[in-house]
Design a protein around this motif. Structure first.
Motif, mmCIF file in Angstrom:
data_model
loop_
_atom_site.group_PDB
_atom_site.id
_atom_site.type_symbol
_atom_site.label_atom_id
_atom_site.label_comp_id
_atom_site.label_asym_id
_atom_site.label_seq_id
_atom_site.Cartn_x
_atom_site.Cartn_y
_atom_site.Cartn_z
ATOM 1 N N ARG A 196 0.463 37.699 29.691
ATOM 2 C CA ARG A 196 1.641 37.869 28.842
ATOM 3 C C ARG A 196 2.857 37.254 29.529
ATOM 4 N N LYS A 197 3.766 36.745 28.716
ATOM 5 C CA LYS A 197 4.981 36.127 29.226
ATOM 6 C C LYS A 197 6.188 36.864 28.649
ATOM 7 N N VAL A 198 7.033 37.375 29.528
ATOM 8 C CA VAL A 198 8.225 38.115 29.124
ATOM 9 C C VAL A 198 9.445 37.378 29.652
ATOM 10 N N ARG A 199 10.358 37.045 28.755
ATOM 11 C CA ARG A 199 11.559 36.279 29.088
ATOM 12 C C ARG A 199 12.488 37.108 29.984
ATOM 13 N N PRO A 200 13.060 36.503 31.029
ATOM 14 C CA PRO A 200 13.945 37.268 31.915
ATOM 15 C C PRO A 200 15.332 37.479 31.336
ATOM 16 N N GLY A 201 15.945 38.597 31.716
ATOM 17 C CA GLY A 201 17.363 38.809 31.488
ATOM 18 C C GLY A 201 18.120 38.365 32.730
ATOM 19 N N VAL A 202 19.373 37.918 32.552
ATOM 20 C CA VAL A 202 20.164 37.415 33.673
ATOM 21 C C VAL A 202 21.563 38.032 33.613
ATOM 22 N N ARG A 203 22.034 38.505 34.775
ATOM 23 C CA ARG A 203 23.385 39.063 34.873
ATOM 24 C C ARG A 203 24.049 38.494 36.122
ATOM 25 N N VAL A 204 25.235 37.891 35.952
ATOM 26 C CA VAL A 204 25.953 37.306 37.092
ATOM 27 C C VAL A 204 27.269 38.047 37.299
ATOM 28 N N LYS A 266 37.201 26.284 44.289
ATOM 29 C CA LYS A 266 38.304 25.347 44.193
ATOM 30 C C LYS A 266 38.536 25.015 42.728
ATOM 31 N N ASP A 267 39.746 24.591 42.401
ATOM 32 C CA ASP A 267 40.075 24.236 41.023
ATOM 33 C C ASP A 267 39.117 23.165 40.514
ATOM 34 N N GLY A 268 38.593 23.388 39.344
ATOM 35 C CA GLY A 268 37.700 22.417 38.727
ATOM 36 C C GLY A 268 36.235 22.657 38.986
ATOM 37 N N ASP A 269 35.911 23.506 39.980
ATOM 38 C CA ASP A 269 34.512 23.807 40.274
ATOM 39 C C ASP A 269 33.994 24.931 39.379
ATOM 40 N N SER A 270 32.722 24.850 39.026
ATOM 41 C CA SER A 270 32.070 25.918 38.265
ATOM 42 C C SER A 270 30.797 26.323 38.998
ATOM 43 N N TYR A 271 30.400 27.567 38.825
ATOM 44 C CA TYR A 271 29.219 28.096 39.507
ATOM 45 C C TYR A 271 28.313 28.764 38.479
ATOM 46 N N SER A 272 27.013 28.434 38.565
ATOM 47 C CA SER A 272 26.045 28.952 37.599
ATOM 48 C C SER A 272 24.789 29.398 38.323
ATOM 49 N N CYS A 273 24.120 30.377 37.735
ATOM 50 C CA CYS A 273 22.830 30.829 38.236
ATOM 51 C C CYS A 273 21.735 30.091 37.469
ATOM 52 N N TYR A 274 20.879 29.396 38.214
ATOM 53 C CA TYR A 274 19.783 28.613 37.636
ATOM 54 C C TYR A 274 18.512 29.459 37.670
ATOM 55 N N SER A 279 8.126 31.615 30.909
ATOM 56 C CA SER A 279 8.405 32.110 29.562
ATOM 57 C C SER A 279 9.511 31.313 28.868
ATOM 58 N N LEU A 280 10.171 30.421 29.597
ATOM 59 C CA LEU A 280 11.308 29.675 29.059
ATOM 60 C C LEU A 280 10.895 28.260 28.665
ATOM 61 N N GLU A 281 11.422 27.784 27.546
ATOM 62 C CA GLU A 281 11.173 26.403 27.155
ATOM 63 C C GLU A 281 11.883 25.437 28.093
ATOM 64 N N GLU A 282 13.040 25.844 28.597
ATOM 65 C CA GLU A 282 13.773 25.060 29.586
ATOM 66 C C GLU A 282 14.551 26.020 30.469
ATOM 67 N N PRO A 283 14.901 25.605 31.699
ATOM 68 C CA PRO A 283 15.601 26.517 32.608
ATOM 69 C C PRO A 283 16.932 27.006 32.043
ATOM 70 N N LEU A 284 17.320 28.198 32.475
ATOM 71 C CA LEU A 284 18.598 28.780 32.079
ATOM 72 C C LEU A 284 19.665 28.438 33.108
ATOM 73 N N LEU A 285 20.893 28.240 32.629
ATOM 74 C CA LEU A 285 22.071 28.108 33.490
ATOM 75 C C LEU A 285 23.106 29.110 32.986
ATOM 76 N N VAL A 286 23.294 30.182 33.734
ATOM 77 C CA VAL A 286 24.230 31.235 33.332
ATOM 78 C C VAL A 286 25.468 31.117 34.206
ATOM 79 N N ARG A 287 26.598 30.801 33.596
ATOM 80 C CA ARG A 287 27.821 30.512 34.342
ATOM 81 C C ARG A 287 28.563 31.782 34.725
ATOM 82 N N TRP A 288 29.084 31.771 35.956
ATOM 83 C CA TRP A 288 29.953 32.859 36.408
ATOM 84 C C TRP A 288 31.390 32.521 36.047
ATOM 85 N N GLU A 289 32.050 33.471 35.375
ATOM 86 C CA GLU A 289 33.431 33.282 34.973
ATOM 87 C C GLU A 289 34.329 34.179 35.819
ATOM 88 N N PRO A 290 35.241 33.592 36.630
ATOM 89 C CA PRO A 290 36.149 34.426 37.424
ATOM 90 C C PRO A 290 37.098 35.210 36.532
#
Length: 342
Positions: A196-204, A266-274, A279-290
């Protein structure tokens, strides 16, 4: 009581889309340590199938799909076999203590025994030994030869490899035949659950401390166990992992992992959890918002307005009631002042 899981994890293998049948044997030197003197735990893939403990002296099924499909007589035979292994492990642990000149303290002998069945039909077997968490010796299955990884294991490997014993040849046959057939049977019983394949939940989340921000990515509730989790900057640049919990089991049979990284934003940089998982058709990128505003400051401001506003209203009403002129007379006064001589 947390020592046993840690010992099991120290023997953990590499997980892939292939299937595996593994048995972990653990014998300890100190009966008063809170652990059974001898334990055997069976797994198919990452699901526990059976358990034997010297505390009970019996082998019992664990996975529901094993309980439903394997006859009770099988577990009676397994209990007898594990009883014999328990006596053997007591002897081997004592031998290890003598070899290493350990007169006291907590010591343990571990054995990992099992086989893999890959998607292309090829197979692999292993019989590995550790003493106090360090590699002791192992079976080189293709040559059916036991190889020492410590000088203290040389006596045992010489005896097991000798022409009159040939232990490696016997184990090679068992691993390549009996083990694989048992694995195929277990897969037939539990394939629906195991695959069985269960999709993950993600929290950043993030925590700021001076110029440094610590980023946390919690990935939870996924199945199967294999997962790739990391932090990336600007969606492409990998960030070195500062800390990870490793993949941990949940009570419902799914898994979780938390990955931590430290950055200097730094200004202009973004950070995401890959996150990449089967279970995923394509990888997830969940962005952290300050955080832009402090929720605490907003709450305090709102409370202050609520508290101050009734007081202001009360003062205005008091002044209105005690002033010598009403609103109407004030208007009349201004009108009179606008027409002198009337």
């Amino acid at each position: 009581m947390y020592v046993l899981p840690l010992i099991l994890l120290s023997l953990d293998g590499v997980y892939s889309e292939s299937h595996s049948l593994r048995h972990y044997y653990i014998g300890v030197s100190a009966p008063g340590s809170g652990l059974p003197e001898f334990t055997r735990v069976g797994y198919v893939d990452d699901q526990q199938t059976e358990l034997y403990s010297s505390d009970t002296g019996r082998t019992v099924p664990v996975a529901p799909w094993i309980k439903e499909n394997v006859a009770p007589e099988y577990w009676e035979d397994e209990s007898k076999s594990d009883n014999e292994d328990e006596a053997l492990f007591r002897h081997e642990v004592n031998i290890g203590i003598n070899w290493f000149n350990h007169s006291e303290g907590f010591h343990f002998l571990q054995v990992k025994y099992g086989c893999d069945l890959r998607d292309d039909g090829s197979t692999n077997g292993y019989h590995q030994f550790r003493y106090d968490g360090r590699d002791f010796m192992y079976l080189d299955v293709p040559t059916a030869t036991y190889i020492p990884t410590m000088a203290e294991a040389q006596i045992t490997t010489d005896r097991w490899n000798s022409p009159d014993v040939r232990m490696g040849e016997l184990e090679k046959i068992t691993l390549e035949n009996t083990c694989i057939e048992t694995l195929k049977t277990y897969l037939k019983y539990g394939r629906e659950y195991l695959e069985r394949k269960v999709r993950p939940g993600v929290r950043v989340t993030g925590r700021e401390s001076g110029d440094i921000t610590t980023l946390y990515c919690l990935v939870y509730g996924f199945q199967p166990r294999a997962v790739d989790v990391k932090w990336v900057k600007n969606r492409i640049d990998d960030i070195p992992t500062d800390e990870t919990t490793g993949v941990l089991p949940n009570p419902d049979g799914t898994y979780q992992i938390r990955v931590t990284a430290e950055v200097i934003p730094k200004d202009g940089d973004s950070y995401s959890c890959y996150v990449d998982h089967s279970s995923l058709e394509e990888p997830l990128l969940v962005r952290w918002e300050p955080k832009q505003h402090s929720p605490l400051a907003v709450i305090i401001g709102a409370v202050a307005i609520v508290l101050v506003f009734p007081s202001v209203v009360a003062v205005l009403i008091y002044r209105r009631k005690n002033h010598p002129y009403t609103a109407a007379s004030n208007v009349g006064m201004r009108e009179d002042e606008g027409h002198p001589g009337t």
